[in-house]
Structure formats: C-alpha cells, structure tokens
Write an enzyme that holds these catalytic residues in place. Structure first.
Site, PDB file in Angstrom:
ATOM      1  N   SER A 220      14.515  36.430  17.134  1.00 11.84           N
ATOM      2  CA  SER A 220      14.570  34.963  17.092  1.00 11.84           C
ATOM      3  C   SER A 220      15.732  34.525  16.210  1.00 11.84           C
ATOM      4  O   SER A 220      16.044  35.196  15.224  1.00 11.84           O
ATOM      5  CB  SER A 220      13.270  34.420  16.517  1.00 11.84           C
ATOM      6  OG  SER A 220      13.436  33.063  16.151  1.00 11.84           O
ATOM      7  N   TYR A 233       7.585  33.736   9.618  1.00 10.60           N
ATOM      8  CA  TYR A 233       8.038  34.238  10.907  1.00 10.60           C
ATOM      9  C   TYR A 233       9.489  34.719  10.810  1.00 10.60           C
ATOM     10  O   TYR A 233       9.831  35.829  11.231  1.00 10.60           O
ATOM     11  CB  TYR A 233       7.908  33.118  11.935  1.00 10.60           C
ATOM     12  CG  TYR A 233       8.404  33.449  13.311  1.00 10.60           C
ATOM     13  CD1 TYR A 233       7.695  34.302  14.133  1.00 10.60           C
ATOM     14  CD2 TYR A 233       9.577  32.876  13.803  1.00 10.60           C
ATOM     15  CE1 TYR A 233       8.142  34.588  15.412  1.00 10.60           C
ATOM     16  CE2 TYR A 233      10.029  33.153  15.070  1.00 10.60           C
ATOM     17  CZ  TYR A 233       9.309  34.005  15.872  1.00 10.60           C
ATOM     18  OH  TYR A 233       9.762  34.295  17.133  1.00 10.60           O
TER      19      TYR A 233
END
Ligand SMILES: *[C@@H]1O[C@H](CO)[C@@H](O)[C@H](O)[C@H]1NC(C)=O
Length: 407
Positions: A220, A233
């Site tokens: 990501s 995250y």
C-alpha cells in the site's frame, strides 16, 4: 505569419505537455521515463524554435516523437502461461478473488487460499473458474495451516515448481490517530500483513526458486507515505515493503523476480463494511484510557470515524488496474520493482517524492480525512492565552497522564 505559427506551436505544445502530465497522473510510475522523454523532446523543439528553425521542422520533430512514443506503448511481450502455477493468498474477497479468477481465465493453474472454504468467495470462485483451480483453507497467521497448504500444493504439483506467489492477504484492523490506536491494532496489522506474509513467503520460496519464478506482493502507498490515521496499517506495510526490497536483491542471483504493487484506495475486504468499522470503533473507545478519551474528546474520535467511512465510500470499485498489474508482474519478461496501480496514486507518489514536505503534508491531509474538530484539550488551551500554551507544552513531559491501555 510568424504570429500564426506561434499559435500553432503553442497549441501543439500544450497538447503535448498536457498529454504527458495526464499520462503521468493516470497511470503508475512506469510512465515516468516516457514523461521525461516527452519533456526532453519538448525542450529540444523549444531550442530549435528559438534558433528560428522553420516551424514545419519543429512540428515534424513532435510527430516523430509521438510515433516513437506510440511504438513504445505497443503491447509488451508476455511469457507463455502454459504449465505455470500460481498461489494467491486472501481470495475470499477483493483483489485476491478477482486475481484468482483472472489468472485462471488466462490459463494459469491457480492455488487460491481462502479463510473460509464454504464462504461466498470460495463458492464464487468454484463456480467461475476452471477445474484447474485448487482452493485451500489458510489463515496466514496460522503456520500450521500455511504448512498444510504447502503439502497440498506439492501433492498437486508433483515435481514441478511454483511460478508465482501472489501475497495478497492483508488487513486494516482499525484507523485513527496513532496515539489512540490500540496496541492490539498495531499487533493485528503486523501479525497478518508482515509476519503472516513473511511466513507464507518463506514457506513457498523453495518452490518459487525451483522455477525461477515471481513473488508479487500487494502492499500500500500507506507503507511509503504517512497517511493520517493509518499508522498501524502503514507501519506493517512499510515493514513488508522493506522486507520485499531486501528479498529482491537476495533472490536476484536465483533468477526470482520480486515486485510490489501499491494500489490506490479500493473497495475490498472490510473497507466498505460499516458494521465492521462501527464495531472496531466501539472496541477502541471501550479500551481507551479515560484520561486519553477526555483529552481528545469523543466528538473528535467520532468525527475521524465518520470522515474515514465517508472516504471509504468514495474508494474505487473497478479492481482491474490492480489485477492487470498482478498479471503483468507475473508474465512480463522484465517486471517492474514497484507498480503504482490505480487512479491518483502516481500523483501521490510524485508529490511525496518531489515536492517539499510542507506541500506533501498538506496534500495528504487534504485528500484524506479533513478533520474540523480539534482535540478537546487543545480547544480548551486555545481559549487561554498563548503564554499558558507555551508553559503547558514545556510541561508535557511531566504530565502525569495515565495512558496505559486496559486489556
Ligand atoms: C512459519 O512460522 C512458524 C511459527 O513461527 C515456524 O515454525 C515456521 O518454521 C515458519 N515457516 C518458515 C518456512 O519459516
């Protein structure tokens, strides 16, 4: 006459430069060399022009550049799919499910791991895929299950190796300010996104080395840039990125190519599951220390929650840019190290990498969660005079605030 040609020149140049910029913004970062080439030609033409080269010649140069450009973007050669096996993790939903279906349709022998063999995702895949598909039940945080998947895969492959490992399984446990995020949130993300993927990669690597294959990991941009509210995250994905980059160097002599894909925001997994986020939010509020909750204020955490959910609603639904890059990373003779897949993600990369921090910070804050409510304690502070504020900041270290979490 001169004037008239100037206008044509300006027109062509704007189309030219505009095209380059559009190309850059719309696609992943592999467009960068093309953009540099475009801008380079632009400069050359500009120079020629200033030396009063006939306009026709300048326009001719642009045409040649355009032809070269379109020749370069002709479909790249791909390796044959015949006899190649790939294993994809996290195929219950999202990228995993879509990739399993696509790669099966392309002729790969797909091993798709799912959390739930009797779930909707597994059922869909069984229905949509050929008989080459093998579904395996794996929770990547359970080494026993990963090991079992290896045995099952080997049983089917016989002496053949595995061409591709697609590390897709991942989670975002919750979001929120780093200070408000629970340790369980940080650990949850690390457990799946980093340690889970690490264990899967180590487990299947001998099979991938055997066929000098590919490792493709869905990461990501949050692992590269400090997205607000995604510290847990992001940190797990950053760890994953670094691990994969190191692996890439080390596997080079083995002929194994390692690619990482950084997608923009997509509706996958739990991302648009309101109930899930509500539940995670309640859990966070419940476990937060009262003093911390008092300092930030529930109206602050509530706003973050709402902004994030609203943002999640605007995420892309068409997964194909990411699925295309997975396929490309598996089949291109020269896969890229990093693929930025999806709208806007190239722009984000550009801003973060090339513009001053002050600009990229503002940009990240603006596109993401635009908070209006400030923490309660700061609001009170702002009501007082600045000398108090100053003192208070100096005293921060002496604050006796209990920030320990209750379990
Ligand atoms: C996966 O993790 C388990 C538990 O930590 C470990 O026993 C196993 O050796 C790991 N697999 C590999 C290939 O390292």
């Amino acid at each position: 006459m001169e004037n008239y040609l100037d206008w044509i020149y300006m027109g062509v140049m704007s189309v030219f430069v505009g095209g380059a910029v559009r190309k850059f913004l719309a696609s992943h970062i592999s467009a960068a060399p093309t953009v540099v080439a475009w801008l380079g030609v632009t400069l050359v033409v500009e120079k020629l022009w200033s030396h009063s080269v006939p306009a026709v010649l300048a326009l001719g140069a642009i045409c040649v550049a355009c032809c070269l450009y379109s020749a370069k973007t002709a479909p790249a050669p791909v390796l044959p799919v015949e006899g190649k096996a790939v294993l994809i993790t996290g195929c219950d939903t999202g990228f995993g499910r879509a990739a399993a279906q696509r790669l099966d349709a392309q002729g790969f022998e797909v091993f798709a791991t799912v959390l739930d063999l009797s779930g909707e995702g597994a059922r869909d895949l069984r229905r949509a895929c050929s008989s080459r598909l093998t579904l395996l039940q794996v929770d990547i945080t359970q080494p026993m299950q990963v090991q079992q998947a290896l045995l099952d895969t080997k049983a089917k492959l016989g002496l053949r190796g595995l061409w591709g490992l697609v590390n897709n399984a991942g989670v975002c446990v919750n979001f929120g300010d780093a200070e408000l995020s629970l340790m369980s949130n940080y650990r949850g993300c690390m457990e799946v996104n980093f340690f889970g993927t690490l264990n899967v990669t180590k487990t299947f690597l001998p099979l991938v080395r055997q066929s000098k294959g590919r490792i493709v990991t869905i990461s990501s941009p949050a692992g590269e840039q400090p997205f607000p509210c995604l510290a847990a995250y992001g940190a797990s994905k950053a760890a994953l990125n670094l691990f994969m980059s190191t692996l890439r160097h080390e596997l080079d002599p083995w002929g194994v190519k390692v690619s990482t894909i950084l997608p923009s925001s997509y509706k996958t997994g739990q991302s648009s599951n309101q109930e899930y986020w509500e539940c995670q939010y309640k859990n966070m509020i419940h476990n937060l220390s009262p003093s911390l909750l008092e300092e930030y204020g529930e109206e602050y955490t509530k706003e973050t929650q709402e902004l994030f959910q609203r943002y999640a609603q605007t995420a892309n639904e068409d997964l194909s840019p990411v699925i295309n890059t997975i396929s490309e990373a598996l089949l291109s003779p020269h896969p890229l190290v990093r693929y930025y897949a999806g709208p806007g993600v190239g722009l984000m990369y550009f801003i973060y990498s090339y513009l001053p921090l002050s600009v990229s910070d503002k940009f990240l804050q603006r596109i993401f969660v635009q908070k209006k409510v400030i923490p309660r304690a700061l609001r009170k502070e702002n009501g007082l005079n600045s000398s108090f504020l100053h003192n208070n900041n100096n005293n921060n270290n002496n604050n006796n605030v209990d920030t320990t979490e209750k379990k």
